[in-house]
Design a protein around this motif. Structure first.
Motif, PDB file in Angstrom:
ATOM      1  N   PRO A 194       5.473  11.130 -14.853  1.00 30.08           N
ATOM      2  CA  PRO A 194       4.627  10.088 -13.793  1.00 30.08           C
ATOM      3  C   PRO A 194       4.632   8.926 -14.344  1.00 30.08           C
ATOM      4  N   TYR A 195       4.658   7.732 -13.687  1.00 20.81           N
ATOM      5  CA  TYR A 195       4.468   6.431 -14.336  1.00 20.81           C
ATOM      6  C   TYR A 195       3.563   5.772 -13.669  1.00 20.81           C
ATOM      7  N   ASN A 196       2.348   5.458 -14.216  1.00 20.75           N
ATOM      8  CA  ASN A 196       1.060   4.791 -13.625  1.00 20.75           C
ATOM      9  C   ASN A 196       0.788   3.427 -13.823  1.00 20.75           C
ATOM     10  N   SER A 197       0.405   2.679 -12.875  1.00 24.71           N
ATOM     11  CA  SER A 197       0.200   1.200 -12.890  1.00 24.71           C
ATOM     12  C   SER A 197      -1.159   0.938 -13.695  1.00 24.71           C
ATOM     13  N   LEU A 198      -2.037   2.034 -13.749  1.00 22.62           N
ATOM     14  CA  LEU A 198      -3.411   1.867 -14.338  1.00 22.62           C
ATOM     15  C   LEU A 198      -4.307   0.643 -13.995  1.00 22.62           C
ATOM     16  N   ASN A 199      -3.626  -0.552 -14.117  1.00 27.79           N
ATOM     17  CA  ASN A 199      -4.222  -1.796 -13.442  1.00 27.79           C
ATOM     18  C   ASN A 199      -4.460  -1.372 -11.927  1.00 27.79           C
ATOM     19  N   ALA A 200      -5.513  -2.318 -11.500  1.00 25.78           N
ATOM     20  CA  ALA A 200      -5.822  -2.317 -10.157  1.00 25.78           C
ATOM     21  C   ALA A 200      -5.269  -3.564  -9.538  1.00 25.78           C
ATOM     22  N   PHE A 201      -4.559  -3.644  -8.270  1.00 25.97           N
ATOM     23  CA  PHE A 201      -4.256  -4.808  -7.461  1.00 25.97           C
ATOM     24  C   PHE A 201      -4.952  -4.742  -6.114  1.00 25.97           C
ATOM     25  N   LEU A 202      -4.779  -6.068  -5.649  1.00 25.07           N
ATOM     26  CA  LEU A 202      -5.474  -6.118  -4.395  1.00 25.07           C
ATOM     27  C   LEU A 202      -4.102  -6.227  -3.276  1.00 25.07           C
ATOM     28  N   PHE A 203      -4.164  -5.443  -2.123  1.00 28.07           N
ATOM     29  CA  PHE A 203      -2.920  -5.334  -1.292  1.00 28.07           C
ATOM     30  C   PHE A 203      -3.744  -5.876  -0.061  1.00 28.07           C
ATOM     31  N   THR A 204      -2.947  -6.679   0.638  1.00 27.25           N
ATOM     32  CA  THR A 204      -3.194  -7.385   2.032  1.00 27.25           C
ATOM     33  C   THR A 204      -2.315  -6.732   2.888  1.00 27.25           C
ATOM     34  N   ASN A 205      -2.705  -6.349   3.929  1.00 28.79           N
ATOM     35  CA  ASN A 205      -1.725  -5.951   5.117  1.00 28.79           C
ATOM     36  C   ASN A 205      -1.760  -6.982   6.179  1.00 28.79           C
ATOM     37  N   ALA A 206      -0.568  -6.872   7.197  1.00 31.69           N
ATOM     38  CA  ALA A 206      -0.567  -7.769   8.190  1.00 31.69           C
ATOM     39  C   ALA A 206      -1.658  -8.319   8.883  1.00 31.69           C
ATOM     40  N   SER A 207      -2.887  -7.533   9.083  1.00 31.05           N
ATOM     41  CA  SER A 207      -3.883  -7.821   9.781  1.00 31.05           C
ATOM     42  C   SER A 207      -4.893  -8.743   8.845  1.00 31.05           C
ATOM     43  N   GLY A 208      -4.548  -8.784   7.527  1.00 32.40           N
ATOM     44  CA  GLY A 208      -5.375  -9.693   6.684  1.00 32.40           C
ATOM     45  C   GLY A 208      -6.369  -8.596   6.053  1.00 32.40           C
ATOM     46  N   ALA A 209      -6.283  -7.298   6.129  1.00 26.98           N
ATOM     47  CA  ALA A 209      -7.439  -6.402   5.506  1.00 26.98           C
ATOM     48  C   ALA A 209      -7.004  -6.187   4.074  1.00 26.98           C
ATOM     49  N   GLU A 210      -7.913  -6.141   3.200  1.00 30.78           N
ATOM     50  CA  GLU A 210      -7.498  -6.169   1.648  1.00 30.78           C
ATOM     51  C   GLU A 210      -8.319  -4.907   1.290  1.00 30.78           C
ATOM     52  N   GLN A 211      -7.479  -4.334   0.227  1.00 32.09           N
ATOM     53  CA  GLN A 211      -7.932  -3.083  -0.440  1.00 32.09           C
ATOM     54  C   GLN A 211      -7.418  -2.987  -1.772  1.00 32.09           C
ATOM     55  N   ALA A 212      -8.229  -2.656  -2.746  1.00 35.98           N
ATOM     56  CA  ALA A 212      -7.843  -2.370  -4.263  1.00 35.98           C
ATOM     57  C   ALA A 212      -7.212  -0.973  -4.108  1.00 35.98           C
ATOM     58  N   VAL A 213      -6.071  -1.285  -5.081  1.00 33.03           N
ATOM     59  CA  VAL A 213      -5.111  -0.170  -5.076  1.00 33.03           C
ATOM     60  C   VAL A 213      -4.389   0.080  -6.467  1.00 33.03           C
ATOM     61  N   ARG A 214      -4.338   1.311  -6.842  1.00 33.63           N
ATOM     62  CA  ARG A 214      -3.465   1.585  -7.979  1.00 33.63           C
ATOM     63  C   ARG A 214      -2.406   2.337  -7.575  1.00 33.63           C
ATOM     64  N   TRP A 215      -1.489   2.452  -8.163  1.00 32.67           N
ATOM     65  CA  TRP A 215       0.058   3.343  -7.890  1.00 32.67           C
ATOM     66  C   TRP A 215       0.560   4.015  -9.010  1.00 32.67           C
ATOM     67  N   SER A 216       1.512   5.028  -8.627  1.00 34.94           N
ATOM     68  CA  SER A 216       1.995   5.925  -9.651  1.00 34.94           C
ATOM     69  C   SER A 216       3.284   6.318  -9.230  1.00 34.94           C
ATOM     70  N   PHE A 217       4.476   6.585  -9.835  1.00 35.01           N
ATOM     71  CA  PHE A 217       5.516   6.831  -9.595  1.00 35.01           C
ATOM     72  C   PHE A 217       5.626   8.370  -9.869  1.00 35.01           C
ATOM     73  N   ARG A 218       5.526   9.368  -9.156  1.00 37.24           N
ATOM     74  CA  ARG A 218       5.465  10.715  -9.448  1.00 37.24           C
ATOM     75  C   ARG A 218       6.583  11.501  -9.363  1.00 37.24           C
ATOM     76  N   PRO A 219       7.118  12.099 -10.554  1.00 38.86           N
ATOM     77  CA  PRO A 219       8.593  12.794 -10.745  1.00 38.86           C
ATOM     78  C   PRO A 219       8.789  13.753  -9.678  1.00 38.86           C
ATOM     79  N   GLN A 220       9.992  13.816  -8.946  1.00 38.54           N
ATOM     80  CA  GLN A 220      10.265  15.134  -8.112  1.00 38.54           C
ATOM     81  C   GLN A 220      11.086  16.022  -9.161  1.00 38.54           C
ATOM     82  N   ALA A 221      11.559  15.671 -10.299  1.00 36.21           N
ATOM     83  CA  ALA A 221      11.908  16.810 -11.230  1.00 36.21           C
ATOM     84  C   ALA A 221      10.720  17.463 -11.599  1.00 36.21           C
ATOM     85  N   GLN A 222      11.162  19.080 -11.929  1.00 37.11           N
ATOM     86  CA  GLN A 222      10.201  20.059 -12.348  1.00 37.11           C
ATOM     87  C   GLN A 222      10.015  19.394 -13.878  1.00 37.11           C
ATOM     88  N   ALA A 223       8.972  19.640 -14.534  1.00 38.58           N
ATOM     89  CA  ALA A 223       8.615  19.318 -15.702  1.00 38.58           C
ATOM     90  C   ALA A 223       9.032  20.426 -16.656  1.00 38.58           C
TER      91      ALA A 223
END
Ligand code: HEM
Length: 351
Positions: A194-223
């Motif tokens: 898995p690859y994790n952002s760890l840092n938090a970022f602010l996401f703003t949607n089309a209505s202007g609502a803002e949320q703090a988000v962290r993201w991860s890319f999770r592998p579909q391959a079996q470990a």
């Protein structure tokens, strides 16, 4: 119309103005370089502290120096638009390129000696907006702020006996990362991490609502779990060979998971995980379609600066992205100026 006087007094005034401008510029350079406040953390100090005892390896990234390029696509499913108006989240296939890498300043390090694996990624949306991110497989970062990271980098060079024990005692936030780093269940492929952002970022949607988000890319391959001892037996550069063969046989996939903070979750400290049970959104799939060598490859000349963000994503109160941006720029400037040693295919290197 009378012309301004050009007598001796006006010459003196001009010289004084020029001197003041020069002094101001020198002061600005001195401030930026940290000469006026020797305790201030500068990008140069951070990059210097990353160097191994034998010195930096010219032409290579000053950290995460061992890596291999890829190209592919990010297939957005549209769900991410609930959180961000960035066009990369709109349903569709957005070109992606990136780099699998190891968290070491030594491009010749053996795979089994490096616990931290990373992913540098660039996604380009239809409007041309670019999103760059550099993530790691650890679930948390070792320390809370860039100053503590600098202190950690300086531990190996310390003459103090038990310097690491002293550092850990002074930085209790290190414990979760330390426990993860010691766990012997590594994986046998870049595709299984898995690859994790760890840092938090602010996401703003089309209505202007803002949320703090962290993201991860999770592998579909079996470990496939493997100990570092067994990984060592497969060869010092096994991971690059393995990912090349694996992707040649079939594209590899990761799901992008966006995790939304609740009020009070720490957004300014990547050493602290957010509690379980936070709302998540699966926003799409990264498909790695082609592996390419780093030498002359599409990722070689890219700086995966985490502050290069499209409209709809911006930095939060997390102090790391700004510090990282400055250090990555320093590293980029150094390595791209070291033309003789810059990773090139051998045919071109001989020209
Ligand atoms: C103050 C803290 C940090 C410093 C000083 C630092 C420093 C660096 C430097 C100098 C590079 C090489 C940049 C280049 O030449 O293009 C690099 C690459 C990288 N860093 Fe950091 N880093 C920090 C924090 C982090 C964090 C928090 C993460 C992950 C969450 C991270 C993940 C990566 C990855 C994956 C790469 C390789 C990207 C690529 O392939 O180009 N770093 N880092």
């Amino acid at each position: 119309m009378p012309l301004p006087s050009s007598g001796p007094r006006s010459t003196l005034t001009s010289l004084a103005v020029i001197a003041a401008i020069c002094a101001g510029a020198t002061g600005a350079f001195a401030y930026t370089a940290g000469w006026l406040s020797p305790d201030r953390l500068t990008p140069t100090k951070l990059v210097d502290a990353l160097a191994p005892p034998t010195g930096p390896v010219p032409g290579y990234r000053r950290n995460h120096a061992k890596g291999i390029c890829f190209t592919g696509v990010f297939e957005a499913n549209g769900n991410g638009t609930a959180l961000s108006r960035a066009r990369a989240f709109e349903t569709g296939r957005h070109p992606a390129l990136g780099r699998f890498n190891l968290g070491t300043p030594n491009p010749g390090a053996a795979d089994a000696t490096v616990r931290v694996r990373g992913l540098g990624l660039q996604i380009t949306a239809e409007d041309g907006a670019v999103w760059r991110t550099a993530m790691i497989n650890a679930p948390v970062f070792p320390v809370s702020n860039p100053e503590a990271f600098y202190a950690l980098l300086r531990v190996p060079a310390s003459k103090e006996p038990n310097a690491m024990a002293g550092f850990v005692a002074a930085h209790p936030e290190f414990a979760p990362f330390g426990a993860w780093a010691k766990s012997p269940d590594w994986t046998a492929s870049y595709a299984q991490e898995p690859y994790n952002s760890l840092n938090a970022f602010l996401f703003t949607n089309a209505s202007g609502a803002e949320q703090a988000v962290r993201w991860s890319f999770r592998p579909q391959a079996q470990a496939e779990r493997i100990t570092p001892e067994d990984l060592a037996k497969r060869g010092a550069a096994y991971l690059e060979q393995e990912i090349t063969e694996r992707v040649a046989a079939a594209p590899q996939r990761w799901s992008l998971i966006l995790t939304v903070a609740e009020p009070g979750d720490p957004t300014a400290d990547p050493s602290r995980a957010w509690p379980e049970g936070r709302r998540t959104i699966e926003a799409g799939t990264l498909v790695v379609e082609r592996i390419e060598p780093e030498a002359d490859g599409p990722c070689r000349d890219i700086n995966f600066d985490p502050t290069i963000l499209p409209d709809g994503i911006r930095v939060s109160d997390d102090p790391f992205p700004a510090a990282r941006s400055a250090a990555y720029a320093k590293s980029y400037d150094l390595r791209t100026a070291e033309a003789k040693d810059y990773p090139k295919r051998s045919s071109e290197a001989q020209r």
